[in-house]
Motif scaffolding. Structure first.
Motif, PDB file in Angstrom:
ATOM      1  N   ARG A  35      -9.005   8.371  -7.320  1.00  0.00           N
ATOM      2  CA  ARG A  35      -9.594   7.049  -7.524  1.00  0.00           C
ATOM      3  C   ARG A  35      -8.492   6.037  -7.718  1.00  0.00           C
ATOM      4  O   ARG A  35      -7.496   6.318  -8.351  1.00  0.00           O
ATOM      5  CB  ARG A  35     -10.471   7.048  -8.778  1.00  0.00           C
ATOM      6  N   GLU A  36      -8.718   4.885  -7.210  1.00  0.00           N
ATOM      7  CA  GLU A  36      -7.701   3.841  -7.362  1.00  0.00           C
ATOM      8  C   GLU A  36      -8.202   2.795  -8.225  1.00  0.00           C
ATOM      9  O   GLU A  36      -8.337   2.248  -9.019  1.00  0.00           O
ATOM     10  CB  GLU A  36      -7.346   3.286  -6.012  1.00  0.00           C
ATOM     11  N   PRO A  83       1.591   0.659 -22.809  1.00  0.00           N
ATOM     12  CA  PRO A  83       2.313  -0.293 -21.952  1.00  0.00           C
ATOM     13  C   PRO A  83       2.469   0.210 -20.515  1.00  0.00           C
ATOM     14  O   PRO A  83       2.499  -0.591 -19.579  1.00  0.00           O
ATOM     15  CB  PRO A  83       3.666  -0.459 -22.639  1.00  0.00           C
ATOM     16  N   LEU A  84       2.535   1.524 -20.322  1.00  0.00           N
ATOM     17  CA  LEU A  84       2.669   2.036 -18.952  1.00  0.00           C
ATOM     18  C   LEU A  84       1.444   1.710 -18.106  1.00  0.00           C
ATOM     19  O   LEU A  84       1.566   1.477 -16.901  1.00  0.00           O
ATOM     20  CB  LEU A  84       2.922   3.545 -18.950  1.00  0.00           C
ATOM     21  N   ALA A  85       0.274   1.679 -18.722  1.00  0.00           N
ATOM     22  CA  ALA A  85      -0.944   1.333 -17.977  1.00  0.00           C
ATOM     23  C   ALA A  85      -0.806  -0.044 -17.336  1.00  0.00           C
ATOM     24  O   ALA A  85      -1.177  -0.251 -16.180  1.00  0.00           O
ATOM     25  CB  ALA A  85      -2.156   1.375 -18.903  1.00  0.00           C
ATOM     26  N   ARG A  86      -0.229  -0.980 -18.078  1.00  0.00           N
ATOM     27  CA  ARG A  86      -0.037  -2.335 -17.552  1.00  0.00           C
ATOM     28  C   ARG A  86       1.124  -2.374 -16.562  1.00  0.00           C
ATOM     29  O   ARG A  86       1.017  -2.978 -15.493  1.00  0.00           O
ATOM     30  CB  ARG A  86       0.218  -3.309 -18.699  1.00  0.00           C
ATOM     31  N   LEU A  87       2.216  -1.731 -16.905  1.00  0.00           N
ATOM     32  CA  LEU A  87       3.406  -1.795 -16.056  1.00  0.00           C
ATOM     33  C   LEU A  87       3.179  -1.145 -14.693  1.00  0.00           C
ATOM     34  O   LEU A  87       3.727  -1.590 -13.688  1.00  0.00           O
ATOM     35  CB  LEU A  87       4.600  -1.144 -16.757  1.00  0.00           C
ATOM     36  N   TYR A  88       2.380  -0.079 -14.657  1.00  0.00           N
ATOM     37  CA  TYR A  88       2.072   0.586 -13.383  1.00  0.00           C
ATOM     38  C   TYR A  88       0.775   0.068 -12.754  1.00  0.00           C
ATOM     39  O   TYR A  88       0.407   0.501 -11.666  1.00  0.00           O
ATOM     40  CB  TYR A  88       1.925   2.095 -13.574  1.00  0.00           C
ATOM     41  N   ASP A  89       0.059  -0.823 -13.450  1.00  0.00           N
ATOM     42  CA  ASP A  89      -1.251  -1.302 -13.008  1.00  0.00           C
ATOM     43  C   ASP A  89      -2.164  -0.107 -12.707  1.00  0.00           C
ATOM     44  O   ASP A  89      -2.789  -0.010 -11.662  1.00  0.00           O
ATOM     45  CB  ASP A  89      -1.122  -2.204 -11.774  1.00  0.00           C
ATOM     46  N   GLN A  90      -2.213   0.801 -13.662  1.00  0.00           N
ATOM     47  CA  GLN A  90      -2.994   2.028 -13.512  1.00  0.00           C
ATOM     48  C   GLN A  90      -3.866   2.175 -14.749  1.00  0.00           C
ATOM     49  O   GLN A  90      -3.421   2.659 -15.772  1.00  0.00           O
ATOM     50  CB  GLN A  90      -2.018   3.210 -13.377  1.00  0.00           C
ATOM     51  N   LEU A 128       0.824  -1.204   0.000  1.00  0.00           N
ATOM     52  CA  LEU A 128       0.000   0.000   0.000  1.00  0.00           C
ATOM     53  C   LEU A 128       0.865   1.264   0.000  1.00  0.00           C
ATOM     54  O   LEU A 128       0.519   2.264  -0.640  1.00  0.00           O
ATOM     55  CB  LEU A 128      -0.968  -0.011   1.175  1.00  0.00           C
ATOM     56  N   ALA A 129       1.994   1.235   0.692  1.00  0.00           N
ATOM     57  CA  ALA A 129       2.914   2.381   0.690  1.00  0.00           C
ATOM     58  C   ALA A 129       3.501   2.597  -0.702  1.00  0.00           C
ATOM     59  O   ALA A 129       3.617   3.737  -1.173  1.00  0.00           O
ATOM     60  CB  ALA A 129       4.024   2.176   1.712  1.00  0.00           C
ATOM     61  N   LEU A 130       3.874   1.526  -1.386  1.00  0.00           N
ATOM     62  CA  LEU A 130       4.389   1.639  -2.752  1.00  0.00           C
ATOM     63  C   LEU A 130       3.305   2.190  -3.677  1.00  0.00           C
ATOM     64  O   LEU A 130       3.580   3.059  -4.520  1.00  0.00           O
ATOM     65  CB  LEU A 130       4.884   0.290  -3.270  1.00  0.00           C
ATOM     66  N   THR A 131       2.095   1.734  -3.513  1.00  0.00           N
ATOM     67  CA  THR A 131       0.979   2.219  -4.321  1.00  0.00           C
ATOM     68  C   THR A 131       0.824   3.716  -4.152  1.00  0.00           C
ATOM     69  O   THR A 131       0.698   4.462  -5.126  1.00  0.00           O
ATOM     70  CB  THR A 131      -0.321   1.496  -3.928  1.00  0.00           C
ATOM     71  N   PRO A 189      -4.086  -1.983  -3.667  1.00  0.00           N
ATOM     72  CA  PRO A 189      -2.657  -2.046  -3.969  1.00  0.00           C
ATOM     73  C   PRO A 189      -2.413  -2.399  -5.437  1.00  0.00           C
ATOM     74  O   PRO A 189      -3.159  -3.170  -6.034  1.00  0.00           O
ATOM     75  CB  PRO A 189      -2.135  -3.153  -3.053  1.00  0.00           C
ATOM     76  N   VAL A 190      -1.392  -1.766  -6.016  1.00  0.00           N
ATOM     77  CA  VAL A 190      -1.055  -2.092  -7.398  1.00  0.00           C
ATOM     78  C   VAL A 190      -0.476  -3.493  -7.459  1.00  0.00           C
ATOM     79  O   VAL A 190       0.128  -3.986  -6.518  1.00  0.00           O
ATOM     80  CB  VAL A 190      -0.051  -1.076  -7.994  1.00  0.00           C
ATOM     81  N   ARG A 191      -0.691  -4.149  -8.576  1.00  0.00           N
ATOM     82  CA  ARG A 191      -0.129  -5.475  -8.841  1.00  0.00           C
ATOM     83  C   ARG A 191       0.856  -5.310  -9.982  1.00  0.00           C
ATOM     84  O   ARG A 191       0.468  -5.269 -11.153  1.00  0.00           O
ATOM     85  CB  ARG A 191      -1.227  -6.474  -9.223  1.00  0.00           C
ATOM     86  N   LEU A 192       2.100  -5.155  -9.639  1.00  0.00           N
ATOM     87  CA  LEU A 192       3.134  -4.861 -10.624  1.00  0.00           C
ATOM     88  C   LEU A 192       3.702  -6.146 -11.213  1.00  0.00           C
ATOM     89  O   LEU A 192       3.973  -7.098 -10.482  1.00  0.00           O
ATOM     90  CB  LEU A 192       4.252  -4.046  -9.981  1.00  0.00           C
ATOM     91  N   PRO A 193       3.902  -6.164 -12.534  1.00  0.00           N
ATOM     92  CA  PRO A 193       4.489  -7.356 -13.159  1.00  0.00           C
ATOM     93  C   PRO A 193       5.974  -7.481 -12.803  1.00  0.00           C
ATOM     94  O   PRO A 193       6.597  -6.528 -12.337  1.00  0.00           O
ATOM     95  CB  PRO A 193       4.301  -7.107 -14.655  1.00  0.00           C
TER      96      PRO A 193
END
Length: 185
Positions: A184-185, A125-132, A10-13, A73-77
């Motif tokens: 928004r998350e 690709p950034l949308a996927r890489l950042y899970d945003q 959550l802190a990384l997010t 929380p983001v799910r980063l690849p």
């Protein structure tokens, strides 16, 4: 990414969202200056007013929004940071190529459309890489704006008009995304 604790994730997010607000706001300001320079009238002072006021508001809302605790929380690849570096390097190279080809051919009026298209494409690709997922929407908006700008040029629109439409449109899209990422998350 191996998550050690929910709190660390959550802190990384929250950190990534805050960085996103900074970067999107700053580049929105750059685009606003470019777009403002295409408007008739006072030129640079108008560009400053068109950029600084909304960028400041975006930053204020964004920082306030990212001060809240993240709930998703983001799910980063795997190797997400390396992927981001590659995407940004390709984007930078493509922007240099757009500018070089436009200048060499004597068609500098194509630079805003080409750069907007490149920037838009790099957000896919950034949308996927950042899970945003908001970056995916931004990718669509900026890519469409780049295509619109190219269409306007092909139809004979004035260079200043294309610069204003592209710059101000990109600035609004970037600032709206910054606020959305923050709230928004």
């Amino acid at each position: 990414m191996t998550m050690t604790t929910e709190a660390e994730c959550l802190a990384l997010t929250r950190t990534l969202r805050r960085r996103g607000v900074y970067v999107l706001t700053a580049f929105g300001l750059v685009w606003a200056f470019a777009g403002g320079s295409g408007l008739p009238g006072p030129g640079f002072p108008a560009a400053v007013a068109l950029g600084v006021v909304p960028a400041g508001a975006t930053l204020a809302v964004g920082l306030r929004g990212t001060a809240r605790e993240a709930t998703r929380p983001v799910r980063l690849p795997e190797r997400w940071a390396r992927g981001i570096g590659v995407v940004n390097a390709v984007e930078a190279g493509a922007i240099v190529a757009v500018i070089a080809v436009s200048n060499a051919s004597g068609h500098q009026e194509w630079i805003p459309a080409g750069v907007c298209l490149v920037v838009g494409l790099h957000f896919f690709p950034l949308a996927r890489l950042y899970d945003q997922r908001q970056y995916g929407w931004l990718a669509v908006a900026l890519t469409a704006l780049g295509v619109l700008a190219a269409g306007l040029l092909a139809a004979g629109a004035a260079t200043e008009t294309v610069r204003a439409v592209t710059g101000l449109g990109a600035a609004l899209a970037l600032w709206a995304t910054a606020v959305h990422v923050a709230l928004r998350e």
